[in-house]
Write a protein that holds these residues in place. Sequence first.
Motif, short mmCIF file in Angstrom:
data_model
loop_
_atom_site.label_atom_id
_atom_site.label_comp_id
_atom_site.label_asym_id
_atom_site.label_seq_id
_atom_site.Cartn_x
_atom_site.Cartn_y
_atom_site.Cartn_z
N ASN A 1 0.82 -1.22 0.00
CA ASN A 1 0.00 0.00 0.00
C ASN A 1 0.85 1.27 0.00
O ASN A 1 0.31 2.37 0.12
N ALA A 2 2.15 1.11 -0.14
CA ALA A 2 3.04 2.27 -0.16
C ALA A 2 3.09 2.87 -1.57
O ALA A 2 2.80 2.19 -2.56
N GLU A 3 3.47 4.12 -1.66
CA GLU A 3 3.62 4.76 -2.97
C GLU A 3 4.73 4.11 -3.77
O GLU A 3 4.63 3.93 -4.99
N VAL A 4 5.83 3.76 -3.09
CA VAL A 4 7.00 3.16 -3.74
C VAL A 4 7.11 1.70 -3.33
O VAL A 4 6.96 1.36 -2.15
N VAL A 5 7.36 0.85 -4.31
CA VAL A 5 7.53 -0.58 -4.05
C VAL A 5 8.90 -1.01 -4.58
O VAL A 5 9.28 -0.68 -5.71
N CYS A 6 9.61 -1.74 -3.75
CA CYS A 6 10.86 -2.37 -4.15
C CYS A 6 10.66 -3.88 -4.22
O CYS A 6 9.76 -4.43 -3.57
N VAL A 7 11.49 -4.53 -4.99
CA VAL A 7 11.54 -5.98 -5.02
C VAL A 7 12.99 -6.38 -4.74
O VAL A 7 13.92 -5.75 -5.25
N CYS A 8 13.15 -7.42 -3.92
CA CYS A 8 14.50 -7.86 -3.56
C CYS A 8 14.46 -9.35 -3.32
O CYS A 8 13.51 -9.87 -2.71
N ASP A 9 15.46 -10.07 -3.79
CA ASP A 9 15.53 -11.50 -3.52
C ASP A 9 15.65 -11.73 -2.02
O ASP A 9 16.25 -10.93 -1.29
N ALA A 10 15.13 -12.87 -1.58
CA ALA A 10 15.12 -13.20 -0.15
C ALA A 10 16.23 -14.16 0.24
O ALA A 10 16.20 -14.73 1.33
N LEU B 1 18.40 3.20 -4.49
CA LEU B 1 17.51 3.08 -5.64
C LEU B 1 16.32 4.00 -5.50
O LEU B 1 15.92 4.70 -6.43
N VAL B 2 15.74 4.02 -4.30
CA VAL B 2 14.55 4.84 -4.05
C VAL B 2 14.88 6.32 -4.20
O VAL B 2 14.07 7.10 -4.75
N ASP B 3 16.04 6.75 -3.74
CA ASP B 3 16.43 8.16 -3.87
C ASP B 3 16.47 8.57 -5.34
O ASP B 3 16.05 9.68 -5.70
N GLU B 4 16.99 7.70 -6.19
CA GLU B 4 17.05 7.99 -7.63
C GLU B 4 15.65 8.12 -8.22
O GLU B 4 15.38 9.00 -9.04
N LEU B 5 14.76 7.24 -7.76
CA LEU B 5 13.37 7.29 -8.23
C LEU B 5 12.69 8.58 -7.79
O LEU B 5 12.07 9.28 -8.60
N LEU B 6 12.81 8.91 -6.51
CA LEU B 6 12.11 10.08 -5.97
C LEU B 6 12.71 11.39 -6.46
O LEU B 6 12.04 12.43 -6.45
N ALA B 7 13.94 11.35 -6.91
CA ALA B 7 14.57 12.55 -7.49
C ALA B 7 14.04 12.83 -8.90
O ALA B 7 14.36 13.86 -9.49
N GLY B 8 13.23 11.91 -9.42
CA GLY B 8 12.63 12.12 -10.72
C GLY B 8 13.52 11.79 -11.90
O GLY B 8 13.23 12.20 -13.03
N ARG B 9 14.58 11.01 -11.65
CA ARG B 9 15.50 10.69 -12.74
C ARG B 9 15.16 9.39 -13.46
O ARG B 9 15.78 9.04 -14.46
N ALA C 1 13.16 -0.76 -7.96
CA ALA C 1 12.25 0.15 -7.29
C ALA C 1 11.44 0.90 -8.33
O ALA C 1 11.97 1.31 -9.37
N ALA C 2 10.16 1.10 -8.05
CA ALA C 2 9.27 1.85 -8.93
C ALA C 2 8.06 2.28 -8.10
O ALA C 2 7.88 1.83 -6.96
N ARG C 3 7.24 3.13 -8.66
CA ARG C 3 6.00 3.52 -7.99
C ARG C 3 4.94 2.43 -8.19
O ARG C 3 4.79 1.87 -9.28
N ARG C 4 4.21 2.15 -7.13
CA ARG C 4 3.23 1.05 -7.15
C ARG C 4 2.22 1.22 -8.27
O ARG C 4 1.94 0.28 -9.02
N ASP C 5 1.63 2.39 -8.39
CA ASP C 5 0.60 2.60 -9.40
C ASP C 5 1.13 2.39 -10.81
O ASP C 5 0.45 1.86 -11.68
N ASP C 6 2.37 2.83 -11.04
CA ASP C 6 2.98 2.62 -12.35
C ASP C 6 3.13 1.13 -12.65
O ASP C 6 2.84 0.67 -13.76
N LEU C 7 3.61 0.38 -11.66
CA LEU C 7 3.79 -1.05 -11.86
C LEU C 7 2.49 -1.75 -12.18
O LEU C 7 2.42 -2.63 -13.05
N LEU C 8 1.43 -1.37 -11.48
CA LEU C 8 0.14 -2.03 -11.69
C LEU C 8 -0.44 -1.73 -13.07
O LEU C 8 -1.26 -2.50 -13.58
N ARG C 9 -0.02 -0.63 -13.68
CA ARG C 9 -0.52 -0.29 -15.01
C ARG C 9 0.21 -1.02 -16.13
O ARG C 9 -0.28 -1.08 -17.25
N LEU C 10 1.39 -1.57 -15.83
CA LEU C 10 2.13 -2.28 -16.86
C LEU C 10 1.45 -3.63 -17.17
O LEU C 10 1.12 -4.39 -16.24
#
Length: 219
Positions: A73-82, A94-102, A148-157
């Motif tokens: 339910n967060a704005e930003v979602v990451c995926v990472c191997d366990a 990764l998140v900083d790069e995303l939130l910086a708009g790059r 890392a990406a925004r959740r809403d963007d991922l769900l639209r793909l």
Amino acid sequence: MWFSVDVVLPCLNEAGALPWVLDRMPSGYRAVVADNGSRDGSPALARKRGAIVISVPERGYGAAVHAGLLATNAEVVCVCDADASLDPAQLPRLVDELLAGRAELVLGRRRPTSPRAWPPHARLGNSIVAGRLRRRGVPVRDLGPMRAARRDDLLRLPVADRRFGYPLELLLRASQAGWRIVEIDVDYRPRVGRSKVTGSPLGTARAVRDMSALLAGLR
């Protein structure tokens, strides 16, 4: 409760690795363990360490990641191997790069910390598949199991694959959608346990064959 970042951890029998992975989760980052049928106590172990755990009956990496994404339910979602091959403490880079708009999608480009971390056959297989992606216009050197990406963007793909081809299709669909894709170097450690896909030269050869066939069929 709202978290700034949710981290999807696809999981299949990772009890040996999960304690380290969950203990390395940054503050404000919530672990969402998408369990794909573990029989080693992974779900109970994850719950004890405060993770959200969902059961994913449909087998496959893509099925686990997609179910985990739906549970966030967060704005930003990451995926990472366990499997402890990747350090969650590096996710904020990764998140900083995303939130910086790059970028709309930020990938962790794996840099091995030792020769054991990435066997030559697995590294070669990754290079071959990444090269075929570049020929399709996707600017990557690694398939990027940390991202890392925004959740809403991922769900639209429109990503349909629910098995091992999920990362491949995700990258292709993101590129087709005009997303800016950026790679950030991250440490790649020897995993705990054996890889379920590329743990042997034969397994890697089969994965390259199957991923290449999948890519050829994607339009």
